[in-house]
Each structure stands twice: as C-alpha cells, then as structure tokens.
Design a protein around this motif. Structure first.
Motif, short mmCIF file in Angstrom:
data_model
loop_
_atom_site.label_atom_id
_atom_site.label_comp_id
_atom_site.label_asym_id
_atom_site.label_seq_id
_atom_site.Cartn_x
_atom_site.Cartn_y
_atom_site.Cartn_z
N ILE A 1 24.21 63.65 96.24
CA ILE A 1 23.58 62.51 96.92
C ILE A 1 22.71 63.02 98.07
N VAL A 2 21.51 62.50 98.17
CA VAL A 2 20.56 62.90 99.21
C VAL A 2 20.87 62.12 100.50
N VAL A 3 21.02 62.86 101.61
CA VAL A 3 21.30 62.22 102.89
C VAL A 3 20.41 62.79 103.98
N ASP A 4 20.29 62.04 105.07
CA ASP A 4 19.72 62.56 106.31
C ASP A 4 20.81 63.40 106.97
N GLU A 5 20.62 64.70 107.07
CA GLU A 5 21.69 65.58 107.54
C GLU A 5 22.11 65.30 108.98
N ALA A 6 21.27 64.65 109.74
CA ALA A 6 21.62 64.34 111.13
C ALA A 6 22.56 63.15 111.23
N THR A 7 22.48 62.23 110.25
CA THR A 7 23.27 60.99 110.32
C THR A 7 24.17 60.77 109.10
N MET A 8 23.96 61.50 108.03
CA MET A 8 24.65 61.34 106.75
C MET A 8 24.29 60.02 106.07
N ALA A 9 23.19 59.40 106.49
CA ALA A 9 22.72 58.17 105.85
C ALA A 9 22.05 58.52 104.53
N THR A 10 22.36 57.73 103.50
CA THR A 10 21.72 57.92 102.20
C THR A 10 20.40 57.16 102.17
N THR A 11 19.77 57.13 101.01
CA THR A 11 18.51 56.40 100.84
C THR A 11 18.74 54.90 100.64
N ARG A 12 19.99 54.48 100.57
CA ARG A 12 20.32 53.06 100.47
C ARG A 12 20.84 52.60 101.83
N GLU A 13 20.22 51.55 102.39
CA GLU A 13 20.62 51.10 103.73
C GLU A 13 22.09 50.70 103.77
N GLY A 14 22.75 51.16 104.83
CA GLY A 14 24.16 50.83 105.03
C GLY A 14 25.13 51.71 104.26
N VAL A 15 24.60 52.65 103.49
CA VAL A 15 25.46 53.54 102.70
C VAL A 15 25.34 54.96 103.24
N TYR A 16 26.46 55.57 103.49
CA TYR A 16 26.53 56.93 104.05
C TYR A 16 27.35 57.80 103.10
N ALA A 17 27.16 59.10 103.18
CA ALA A 17 27.90 60.00 102.28
C ALA A 17 28.06 61.36 102.93
N ALA A 18 29.10 62.07 102.52
CA ALA A 18 29.33 63.44 103.02
C ALA A 18 30.31 64.13 102.10
N GLY A 19 30.57 65.39 102.40
CA GLY A 19 31.50 66.18 101.60
C GLY A 19 30.84 66.74 100.37
N ASP A 20 31.64 67.10 99.37
CA ASP A 20 31.13 67.75 98.17
C ASP A 20 30.19 66.86 97.37
N ALA A 21 30.28 65.53 97.54
CA ALA A 21 29.35 64.63 96.86
C ALA A 21 27.93 64.85 97.33
N VAL A 22 27.78 65.43 98.51
CA VAL A 22 26.47 65.72 99.11
C VAL A 22 26.12 67.20 98.99
N SER A 23 27.08 68.06 99.28
CA SER A 23 26.81 69.50 99.35
C SER A 23 27.07 70.24 98.06
N GLY A 24 27.76 69.61 97.09
CA GLY A 24 28.34 70.37 96.00
C GLY A 24 29.63 70.98 96.51
N ALA A 25 30.35 71.67 95.63
CA ALA A 25 31.66 72.21 96.00
C ALA A 25 31.56 73.11 97.22
N ALA A 26 32.29 72.76 98.28
CA ALA A 26 32.28 73.54 99.53
C ALA A 26 33.70 73.56 100.09
N THR A 27 33.83 73.60 101.42
CA THR A 27 35.15 73.72 102.02
C THR A 27 35.67 72.38 102.55
N VAL A 28 36.98 72.32 102.74
CA VAL A 28 37.63 71.13 103.26
C VAL A 28 37.08 70.78 104.64
N ILE A 29 36.98 71.76 105.52
CA ILE A 29 36.57 71.49 106.90
C ILE A 29 35.12 71.04 107.00
#
Length: 464
Positions: A414-442
């Motif tokens: 999912i594409v996000v603004d890395e400063a806010t984690m906002a997606t391209t859909r208003e009111g929807v935010y995303a983070a974690g592996d759904a954004v970065s691909g497989a990464a770390t827990v922290i």
C-alpha cells in the motif's frame, strides 16, 4: 558504582542439545541481580543516541536508570509510555541494528544489553506488578483497525490511550498476527503475547476475530458504520515461491504455512490434531529470520538433518546473528552459495530430493550485496523428504482489491505518505508489512504509532 565491564552480562540459555528437542524458550532471562549489574553498564549519555535508534523512541536511559536502582515498577511505566508490547520487543527486536547499534559502550566493547533489560522489566511486571489502571475520558470518536498484528495493536493501543473507541478486526481466530502464527514458541512464548494483548483489551480496545475484511466487511462499509478513520495493518502473509519444478510435490511448504501449523495450530503438541509432515531430512530455502525459525522448528519436530540452502554467503544473510548462532548450536547445517533449481519426487508424488547449483559471488546488485552467479555444471542433489520455502512474503491483495482509491506499488504494498502513514484514500492510514513488505516487528510498531498520531490530528482537524 558503574559497571565498566566491556562485555554484556551473559544471558542464561537452555543447552543446545536439550533445547533442540523441546519448544520451551531458549533464552531464560536475567535474574534481578544480573539485570541490575547490566543496567549499571549504562553511561546515561546526555545525547541519548540509543533513543534515536529506537523506532518507537523508548526512553532507554531513564528506564535503565530505574533498573540500576532496583525500581522495576517505574522502569516498566517509563517503557510503556512509548511501547505497547515491551515483553515482545525485548525478545524479538533486532536491537543490534537499532538502539544497541548506537550505544556508546559499543565503541570499545559490547553495547548495553538494552533488549535483555527491556525483557526483564516486562517479565518482572507480569509477575509482580499491579494491575494497570486506565483513566481515559472517551472523546466520542470511533476508529477501525484492520489487522491485529504489531502495527494494528500498537495503533489501537495508542488511539485508545487518547480516548478513541477502537475496534480491531482480525482475520484469524486469535489476535497477534505474526507474533502468534510466525515466530516460534521457543523464541516468543504465546502466553507472553496473549498477556500483552490482554493489556490492550484492558484499555478498552475491542478485538473482533474471524473477520476477513474485504470479504465480511469492506472499508466503505466501515465508514458507513460510523468509523471516522481506518487503519490497515494486514501484514504480508502471501508467501513467495521460486517457481521451480517440483514445488507442487507433497512435502513442499511455504514457511508461512509450516510455521502457522506449528505455532498457531499447535502441531507440535500431541493433544492437537493439526496435520503436518514430521520429516527426517529437511531443506529450508532462504537466509532470513523466517528461514532460521523454520529450520529450528523442523529440528524440534524430530528431523535428523536440517539444511539451510542459501544462494549467498553467510555475511549476506539477513537473519540476526543471534539466530544464526543459535541455529548452528542446535545442529542446523548450512549449505551456502547454493541455489535450488528443482525439487524431485518419488512415484507417489512426495518430495525425494532437492537439486541445487553452486553459486559464486559476482558484482554488487541493486541491494549493494554481491550478486550470486551460477557455476555451470555444478548441479547436485540433497536427499530430503521436506522442503520449506522461506524466501519472503508480500501483502495479501484482498483489502486493496476491494477498496476504491487505495493505491499499491508494483510489489502489492500500500502506498502511503511516509510522514503521516496516510494512504491515497482519505481517512485511511496504513503501516507495517502491508506497506513495507516483510520487515521487523518494531518497524511495524513504529509505523502504527505514527499512524495513530496522524489519525488523531485528522479527526481533530475535522471537528474544529
């Protein structure tokens, strides 16, 4: 008196030839005496470089100072101001590349054992601390969180602490995400994860399981239900394969399936009926933490020979050094600079062997690592009855395919603004592996915290 020892206080562990036959935790944890001794190695630097290395900005020198004076309860309270899952992070965070990497003590010796101390404090609180009290006034706003993994749980916990009514929707029957289905019991006991989740529920977070979002409910329907913002933390649970001949044979698993059967579905316990092959000879393809987890799990299921098959050299392996060290101690065999080209089966369609080709390192590729190049005519076979593919995962496409206006990149993230984690859909935010691909827990938790801050700003700006 400060402890000026150049090395960390050793961590007690099970003996390798005992632990590779059980699923109990490998590292046994510090005693209070050990924790105080290690805490006194901290120089309490004014610039706090360790904090800068922490994705969730734990107030490290402050909590360690409390440990050094024996005040474990206040140490815990300090950690919890920024970290919702300290018992988890103390066990599985790659501290050596984050907080401990920045530790001044590491310049002329070993850094302070920050992760070991965080684990000790969290475990101490679980045994001795009083019930946490949460006196937060509800602010009248509702937020939905999709996915109860590290990112979703962190976002939910932070929003609940701000007064939001938060509902978490989880596809599986148990909350925790990769903490429950991916990381083995011997590295991260599930009882520890459950206690952390119970702490979030005590904050008022409502967790709904068996909810496959995108099927049961869509993002649009959640907005129709009155949620003012939505956070997506669905992880990266879609396994990758090599697309070589024989991957369809019985006995070939993705690491995702193999570990889920063992960790979440308890295939290692006799009282559970979870079907799983108990192999004698296993090849695990890959060089990351997941590959180490799969290999060490296979050994504990009774495998006589477990091979790590990795196309680069050990220096290029992305797994934590600690995990590689533990795997070697437990008898895992490393076949490095080898790459699978085919899996061969018997007359019953079951795995018989894995065919590999020898590799040599050439010029660096886009990742900066030297690119492995096949050696012509060097093919050979390893007799195995099970192959586990641990070469990465990508996000499941279900949410993005059912949500209008939600953009993803070519890898499905999912594409996000890395400063806010906002997606391209208003009111929807995303983070974690759904954004970065497989990464770390922290890193997932850090993204969840940032998203919580942004969601709060978004909702408050709409109500002014």
């Amino acid at each position: 008196m400060p402890n000026m020892s150049p090395v960390k206080t050793p961590m007690p562990e099970q003996e390798p030839n005992i632990r590779n036959k059980n699923f109990e935790e490998v590292s046994l944890g510090y005693t209070e005496e050990m924790a105080v001794e290690e805490a006194k190695r901290c120089l309490n630097c004014k610039t706090k470089p360790c904090v800068n290395g922490c994705p969730v900005s734990v107030r490290i020198p402050e909590f360690i100072s409390c440990v050094a004076s024996g005040d474990m309860e206040n140490a815990y309270k300090i950690i919890k101001t920024t970290n919702s899952l300290p018992a988890v992070c103390g066990r599985v965070c790659p501290q050596e590349s984050q907080c401990e990497h920045n530790c001044v003590r590491g310049i002329k010796g070993e850094p302070v054992g920050i992760g070991r101390l965080e684990r000790y404090v969290a475990d101490w609180h679980m045994k001795h601390g009083g019930a946490e009290t949460f006196d937060v006034k509800p602010n009248g706003h509702k937020v939905a969180v999709i996915g109860a993994g590290p990112a979703g749980l962190t976002c939910a916990g932070d929003l609940a602490a701000m007064g939001y009514s938060v509902t978490v929707y989880e596809a599986l029957h148990t909350a925790g995400g990769v903490l429950m289905y991916g990381i083995p019991q011997f590295r991260l006991p599930k009882e520890i994860v459950q206690k952390e989740i119970d702490g979030l529920k005590a904050k008022g977070v409502d967790i709904q399981t068996d909810m496959v979002m995108g099927k049961v409910l869509s993002v649009d329907e959640l907005f129709d239900m009155g949620y003012e913002a939505i956070f997506i933390g669905t992880g990266a649970g879609l396994p990758s394969f090599m697309n070589i001949p024989g991957e369809e044979l019985v006995g070939t698993y993705s690491a995702n399936e193999f570990l889920t059967r063992v960790n979440l579905m308890k295939a290692y316990l006799d009282e559970y009926d979870t079907p799983i092959i108990r192999p004698k000879n296993v090849a695990v393809v890959g060089g990351g933490n997941v590959a180490m987890d799969a290999a060490r799990t296979a050994k504990r299921l009774g495998a006589e020979n477990v091979y790590i098959v990795y196309r680069r050299a050990e220096e290029q392996m992305p797994a934590r050094k600690e995990e590689i060290h533990h795997a070697k101690e437990e008898g895992i065999l490393f076949n490095l600079l080898r790459n699978p080209v085919a899996i061969h089966g018997d007359e019953n369609g079951r795995v018989r062997s894995i065919e590999c080709i020898e590799m040599e390192l050439g010029e660096p590729d886009a990742s900066g690592r030297r690119k492995p190049v096949p050696k012509e005519g060097s093919n050979f076979e390893i007799p195995v009855d099970c192959v586990v593919m641990a070469i990465g995962n990508s996000p499941n496409p279900l949410i993005r395919s059912t949500t209008e206006g939600l953009e993803a990149n070519k890898k499905g993230c999912i594409v996000v603004d890395e400063a806010t984690m906002a997606t391209t859909r208003e009111g929807v935010y995303a983070a974690g592996d759904a954004v970065s691909g497989a990464a770390t827990v922290i890193l997932a938790m850090g993204g969840g915290k940032e998203a919580a801050r942004s969601i709060d700003q978004y909702i408050q700006s709409k109500t002014k």
